[in-house]
Design a protein around this motif. Structure first.
Motif, short mmCIF file in Angstrom:
data_model
loop_
_atom_site.label_atom_id
_atom_site.label_comp_id
_atom_site.label_asym_id
_atom_site.label_seq_id
_atom_site.Cartn_x
_atom_site.Cartn_y
_atom_site.Cartn_z
N LYS A 1 0.81 -0.94 -0.09
CA LYS A 1 -0.02 -0.01 -0.17
C LYS A 1 0.93 1.28 -0.10
O LYS A 1 1.99 1.32 0.63
CB LYS A 1 -0.85 0.02 1.21
N ASP A 2 0.34 2.25 -0.60
CA ASP A 2 1.22 3.67 -0.59
C ASP A 2 0.23 4.58 -0.89
O ASP A 2 -1.03 4.37 -1.45
CB ASP A 2 2.21 3.44 -1.81
N LEU A 3 0.44 5.81 -0.45
CA LEU A 3 -0.13 7.25 -0.70
C LEU A 3 0.39 7.90 -1.84
O LEU A 3 1.65 8.20 -1.76
CB LEU A 3 -0.44 8.00 0.41
N PRO A 4 -0.35 8.34 -3.07
CA PRO A 4 0.55 9.15 -4.07
C PRO A 4 0.37 10.64 -3.50
O PRO A 4 -0.60 11.17 -3.66
CB PRO A 4 -0.42 9.04 -5.22
N PHE A 5 1.16 10.81 -2.68
CA PHE A 5 1.42 12.35 -1.97
C PHE A 5 1.17 13.35 -3.01
O PHE A 5 0.22 14.25 -2.41
CB PHE A 5 2.77 12.47 -1.10
N GLU A 6 1.79 13.42 -4.03
CA GLU A 6 1.48 14.53 -4.91
C GLU A 6 0.14 14.66 -5.50
O GLU A 6 -0.57 15.91 -5.50
CB GLU A 6 2.71 14.66 -6.13
N LYS A 7 -0.44 13.62 -5.81
CA LYS A 7 -1.85 13.83 -6.25
C LYS A 7 -2.83 14.02 -5.17
O LYS A 7 -3.82 14.98 -5.43
CB LYS A 7 -2.40 12.24 -6.55
N ILE A 8 -2.56 13.75 -3.95
CA ILE A 8 -3.58 14.19 -2.86
C ILE A 8 -3.45 15.59 -2.41
O ILE A 8 -4.37 16.17 -2.53
CB ILE A 8 -3.46 13.10 -1.46
N MET A 9 -2.16 16.09 -2.31
CA MET A 9 -2.01 17.30 -2.33
C MET A 9 -2.41 18.40 -3.24
O MET A 9 -3.42 19.25 -3.02
CB MET A 9 -0.43 17.72 -2.11
N GLN A 10 -2.38 17.91 -4.45
CA GLN A 10 -2.97 18.81 -5.54
C GLN A 10 -4.42 18.59 -5.34
O GLN A 10 -5.14 19.67 -5.77
CB GLN A 10 -2.50 17.94 -6.98
#
Length: 131
Positions: free
Chosen positions: A41-50
């Motif tokens: 599992k991972d979080l797409p940090f940039e996509k969520i911030m955007q």
């Protein structure tokens, strides 16, 4: 001035929360490196911030009868990017997870250092501004 600073604090708060969530997911991946059927599992940090930042620029209603957009909370955004855990092969690589964990930790510390510099700059403005 204060509005910009508040916006910066909100962005830093969001960033640190996402880094913490990502750290927990990577730690979970490391704990399950030998678990059969576990999917990383991972979080797409940039996509969520955007997504979170552009959400602030959403439509504004000018009439009480206008439909209001449902605001998505940060938890909603995080859940929407989490992959399903179904599947049989384990796809966790110890080396990749350790690299991701280190990168995430460095970016977390970098965010804190940036915040400390901004606070230092604000302190300087307050103390030196009247001279």
């Amino acid at each position: 001035m204060w509005g910009n600073f508040q916006k910066l604090l909100d962005t830093v708060k969001l960033s640190l929360r996402l880094r913490t969530e990502r750290h927990q997911l990577i730690s979970s991946n490391l704990a399950n490196v030998d678990t059969p059927g576990y999917r990383r599992k991972d979080l797409p940090f940039e996509k969520i911030m955007q997504s979170y930042i552009t959400q602030e620029k959403s439509l504004k209603t000018t009439h009480p009868k206008h439909f209001k957009m449902k605001e998505r909370t940060l938890d909603d955004l995080i859940k929407s990017y989490q992959p399903e855990t179904l599947g049989t092969p384990n796809n966790v690589s110890l080396e990749e997870e350790m690299a991701s964990l280190t990168e995430n930790q460095l970016l977390y510390e970098s965010t804190l250092q940036s915040l400390a510099k901004e606070l230092e700059r604000l302190k300087e403005i307050i103390t030196e501004g009247g001279r």
